[in-house]
Enzyme design. Structure first.
Site, mmCIF file in Angstrom:
data_model
loop_
_atom_site.group_PDB
_atom_site.id
_atom_site.type_symbol
_atom_site.label_atom_id
_atom_site.label_comp_id
_atom_site.label_asym_id
_atom_site.label_seq_id
_atom_site.Cartn_x
_atom_site.Cartn_y
_atom_site.Cartn_z
ATOM 1 N N ASP A 45 3.903 61.971 -71.495
ATOM 2 C CA ASP A 45 2.672 62.409 -72.162
ATOM 3 C C ASP A 45 2.993 62.750 -73.617
ATOM 4 O O ASP A 45 3.991 63.416 -73.905
ATOM 5 C CB ASP A 45 2.089 63.639 -71.445
ATOM 6 C CG ASP A 45 0.639 63.890 -71.832
ATOM 7 O OD1 ASP A 45 -0.236 63.769 -70.957
ATOM 8 O OD2 ASP A 45 0.381 64.203 -73.023
ATOM 9 N N THR A 48 -1.094 65.277 -76.935
ATOM 10 C CA THR A 48 -2.139 65.347 -77.964
ATOM 11 C C THR A 48 -2.894 66.653 -77.741
ATOM 12 O O THR A 48 -2.542 67.439 -76.850
ATOM 13 C CB THR A 48 -3.131 64.176 -77.798
ATOM 14 O OG1 THR A 48 -3.857 64.370 -76.573
ATOM 15 C CG2 THR A 48 -2.430 62.823 -77.765
ATOM 16 N N ALA A 95 -4.868 58.348 -72.103
ATOM 17 C CA ALA A 95 -5.979 57.770 -72.869
ATOM 18 C C ALA A 95 -6.555 58.833 -73.777
ATOM 19 O O ALA A 95 -6.358 60.030 -73.568
ATOM 20 C CB ALA A 95 -7.075 57.280 -71.913
ATOM 21 N N THR A 144 -12.774 53.910 -65.834
ATOM 22 C CA THR A 144 -14.007 54.703 -65.781
ATOM 23 C C THR A 144 -15.224 53.858 -65.411
ATOM 24 O O THR A 144 -15.246 52.641 -65.678
ATOM 25 C CB THR A 144 -14.238 55.350 -67.167
ATOM 26 O OG1 THR A 144 -15.535 55.917 -67.208
ATOM 27 C CG2 THR A 144 -14.148 54.328 -68.297
ATOM 28 N N ASP A 145 -16.236 54.520 -64.873
ATOM 29 C CA ASP A 145 -17.503 53.819 -64.585
ATOM 30 C C ASP A 145 -18.258 53.489 -65.879
ATOM 31 O O ASP A 145 -19.188 52.678 -65.862
ATOM 32 C CB ASP A 145 -18.388 54.654 -63.641
ATOM 33 C CG ASP A 145 -18.757 56.036 -64.184
ATOM 34 O OD1 ASP A 145 -18.310 56.399 -65.286
ATOM 35 O OD2 ASP A 145 -19.487 56.759 -63.475
ATOM 36 N N GLU A 146 -17.858 54.115 -67.003
ATOM 37 C CA GLU A 146 -18.607 53.907 -68.251
ATOM 38 C C GLU A 146 -18.509 52.471 -68.757
ATOM 39 O O GLU A 146 -19.310 52.058 -69.587
ATOM 40 C CB GLU A 146 -18.129 54.872 -69.346
ATOM 41 C CG GLU A 146 -18.328 56.314 -68.964
ATOM 42 C CD GLU A 146 -18.359 57.272 -70.133
ATOM 43 O OE1 GLU A 146 -18.476 56.842 -71.286
ATOM 44 O OE2 GLU A 146 -18.277 58.488 -69.876
ATOM 45 N N TYR A 170 -15.384 54.711 -76.891
ATOM 46 C CA TYR A 170 -14.512 55.078 -75.765
ATOM 47 C C TYR A 170 -14.608 54.034 -74.648
ATOM 48 O O TYR A 170 -13.598 53.474 -74.204
ATOM 49 C CB TYR A 170 -14.883 56.472 -75.224
ATOM 50 C CG TYR A 170 -14.333 56.729 -73.837
ATOM 51 C CD1 TYR A 170 -12.968 56.852 -73.621
ATOM 52 C CD2 TYR A 170 -15.182 56.817 -72.726
ATOM 53 C CE1 TYR A 170 -12.454 57.060 -72.337
ATOM 54 C CE2 TYR A 170 -14.684 57.028 -71.448
ATOM 55 C CZ TYR A 170 -13.317 57.140 -71.265
ATOM 56 O OH TYR A 170 -12.812 57.338 -70.004
ATOM 57 N N LYS A 174 -11.834 51.327 -73.137
ATOM 58 C CA LYS A 174 -11.404 51.304 -71.729
ATOM 59 C C LYS A 174 -11.688 49.919 -71.134
ATOM 60 O O LYS A 174 -10.897 49.395 -70.346
ATOM 61 C CB LYS A 174 -12.131 52.385 -70.916
ATOM 62 C CG LYS A 174 -11.729 53.810 -71.230
ATOM 63 C CD LYS A 174 -10.278 54.138 -70.926
ATOM 64 C CE LYS A 174 -9.949 54.185 -69.463
ATOM 65 N NZ LYS A 174 -8.548 54.650 -69.220
ATOM 66 N N ASN A 200 -15.261 63.314 -63.339
ATOM 67 C CA ASN A 200 -14.444 64.271 -62.570
ATOM 68 C C ASN A 200 -14.705 65.683 -63.062
ATOM 69 O O ASN A 200 -15.094 65.897 -64.217
ATOM 70 C CB ASN A 200 -12.960 63.996 -62.815
ATOM 71 C CG ASN A 200 -12.430 62.793 -62.074
ATOM 72 O OD1 ASN A 200 -11.299 62.794 -61.633
ATOM 73 N ND2 ASN A 200 -13.213 61.742 -61.928
ATOM 74 N N LYS A 209 -15.364 69.159 -72.422
ATOM 75 C CA LYS A 209 -16.225 68.392 -71.506
ATOM 76 C C LYS A 209 -17.315 69.298 -70.926
ATOM 77 O O LYS A 209 -17.158 70.529 -70.878
ATOM 78 C CB LYS A 209 -15.381 67.779 -70.384
ATOM 79 C CG LYS A 209 -14.211 66.914 -70.880
ATOM 80 C CD LYS A 209 -14.664 65.535 -71.327
ATOM 81 C CE LYS A 209 -13.582 64.752 -72.054
ATOM 82 N NZ LYS A 209 -12.400 64.439 -71.300
ATOM 83 N N ASP A 301 -29.332 64.816 -79.504
ATOM 84 C CA ASP A 301 -28.708 63.961 -78.495
ATOM 85 C C ASP A 301 -27.438 63.293 -79.033
ATOM 86 O O ASP A 301 -27.290 63.104 -80.252
ATOM 87 C CB ASP A 301 -29.710 62.874 -78.051
ATOM 88 C CG ASP A 301 -29.460 62.425 -76.623
ATOM 89 O OD1 ASP A 301 -28.449 62.844 -76.029
ATOM 90 O OD2 ASP A 301 -30.283 61.647 -76.103
ATOM 91 N N PRO A 303 -25.330 60.157 -79.969
ATOM 92 C CA PRO A 303 -25.742 58.784 -80.315
ATOM 93 C C PRO A 303 -25.354 57.814 -79.204
ATOM 94 O O PRO A 303 -24.247 57.868 -78.676
ATOM 95 C CB PRO A 303 -24.942 58.476 -81.593
ATOM 96 C CG PRO A 303 -24.491 59.801 -82.118
ATOM 97 C CD PRO A 303 -24.389 60.728 -80.936
#
Ligand code: NAD
Ligand code: DAU
Length: 363
Positions: A45, A48, A95, A144-146, A170, A174, A200, A209, A301, A303
């Site tokens: 690691d 960061t 990541a 990720t699901d994103e 992001y 990914k 998660n 988060k 919001d 962007p």
């Protein structure tokens, strides 16, 4: 027989866990050392802002655990580690992971998520080939699901065949890394697997988060910033269930395959924040502002904010027999309890650097 007894009969596995000082990677390192104490676990690691060496201190006394501070873009370091530790399994978490930071500065996301993943793939390919391509080697990529983009209110949940449509720097980075992993299986036959997981939450979650940010702001009596109208939906998974899903894929997954991981817990952001407020009102011995709901503030919001994520994890459930063990109600209670009893972990993370980031996003 317990899993520990069973394991003593099987071959020792030697894992390189990248990003193992971050939120999910550290939970995974704890999970693996507890369930498979005979396996070697090497965490790499870069530490960061999101990496926290303190999270791994309990593992330092474990004889099969080693921590190395270093960058996944550092090819000579990766080559040396793969060889000297005789690594057979890479579990790749490292990541840049926060969407809001990717909007402020995408460069680091392309470097770590795309170039870093490529560097690891190349190093592992050479290592695997020079060991005569053993069948039990594995490169597991955590995604990720994103990458699938955003769903409308009545769309079916994302499956493994949903086309990629990433919307943020992001998720685009990914997606790029997922494509590289896929290509290494198809082109070189390298034994790879991928998991695409939903949001998660749980212990050791960095304060930026949604869930940790709300928990900490409630405890500090600060406004609870809900983006836009608060109607965006996320599918929440307790982090330990993510670890057990990766375990199932490493043990029983088929190489070259992708598995979606989700908690089947779709919740609107505003409802989630209300649930956290209710838990804090009930569980915190004292709060600076009570009821916590009075701190909720709707703000500008994000962007390009994805409206809804939902994961169909039936492939993982039917083919590999995995199921999430924690409901969102149980998981949130465990998480609130964890933040209440671990102020010594989260308080030092509210550094000047973090405050400067916070002011930029929430100004
Ligand atoms: P995190 O930001 O908490 O941790 C990332 C870790 O990677 C940190 O310890 C950081 O120091 C390390 N790192 C960053 N750049 C590095 C580099 N160049 N070299 C070595 N280490 C580096 O992230 P997380 O939430 O634990 O996510 C872990 C992985 O899971 C990521 O790949 C993320 O995309 C994926 N994921 C996260 C979620 C989620 O809800 N958090 C959901 C699905 C998938
Ligand atoms: O879906 C998986 C992804 O989940 C992971 O790939 C990412 O690494 C992880 O960060 C997470 O991304 P999200 O953007 O969904 O998570 P975040 O916690 O940042 O935000 C969750 C939701 O809450 C999202 O709709 C934005 C909203 N939000 C977030 C913050 C930080 C707020 O309303 N206010 C906030 O202050």
């Amino acid at each position: 027989m317990t899993s520990v007894e069973l394991q003593s009969l099987s071959k020792q596995r030697r894992l390189l866990v990248t990003g193992g000082a971050g939120f999910i990677g550290s939970n995974f390192a704890h999970y693996w050392c507890q369930h498979y104490p005979n396996d070697r676990v090497v965490v790499l690691d870069a530490l960061t802002y999101a990496g926290n060496r303190r999270t791994l201190i309990p593992l330092d006394s474990h004889s099969n655990f080693r921590f190395v501070q270093g960058d996944i873009c550092d090819r000579p370091l990766i080559d040396a580690l793969l060889q000297e530790e005789a690594i057979d399994t890479v579990v790749h978490f490292a990541a840049e992971s926060h969407v809001d930071r990717s909007i402020l500065g995408p460069d680091a996301f392309v470097r770590t998520n795309v170039v870093g993943t490529f560097t690891l793939l190349e190093a592992f390919r050479q290592h695997w080939m020079s060991s005569d391509r053993p069948e039990d080697y594995r490169f597991h990529h955590v995604s990720t699901d994103e990458v699938y983009g955003s769903l409308g209110p009545h769309d079916p949940a994302f499956s493994e065949t949903t086309p990629y449509a990433p919307n943020s720097p992001y998720s685009a980075s990914k997606a790029g890394s997922d494509h590289l992993v896929r290509a290494y299986y198809h082109t070189y036959g390298m034994p790879t697997t991928i998991t695409n997981c939903s949001n998660n939450y749980g212990p050791y979650h960095f304060p930026e988060k949604l869930i940790p940010l709300m928990c900490i702001n409630i405890l500090m009596g600060k406004p609870l910033p809900v983006y836009g109208d608060g109607q965006n939906v996320r599918d929440w998974l307790y982090v330990e269930d993510h670890c057990s899903a990766i375990d199932a894929v490493l043990r029983r997954g088929k190489v070259g395959e992708t598995y979606n991981v989700g908690g089947n817990n779709e919740v609107k952001n505003i409802d989630l924040v209300q649930m956290l407020c209710a838990l804090m009102n009930e569980m915190a011995p004292s709060l600076p502002v009570k009821p916590a709901e009075s701190l909720i503030t709707f703000v500008k919001d994000r962007p390009g904010h994805d409206r809804r994520y939902a994961i169909n994890s039936s492939k993982l459930q039917t083919e590999l027999g995995w199921t999430p063990s924690v409901t969102v109600q149980e998981g949130l209670r465990l998480t609130v309890q964890w933040f209440l009893s671990h102020e010594d972990w989260w308080r030092p993370l509210l550094s000047e650097e973090y405050q400067a980031y916070y002011n930029k996003v929430y100004a």
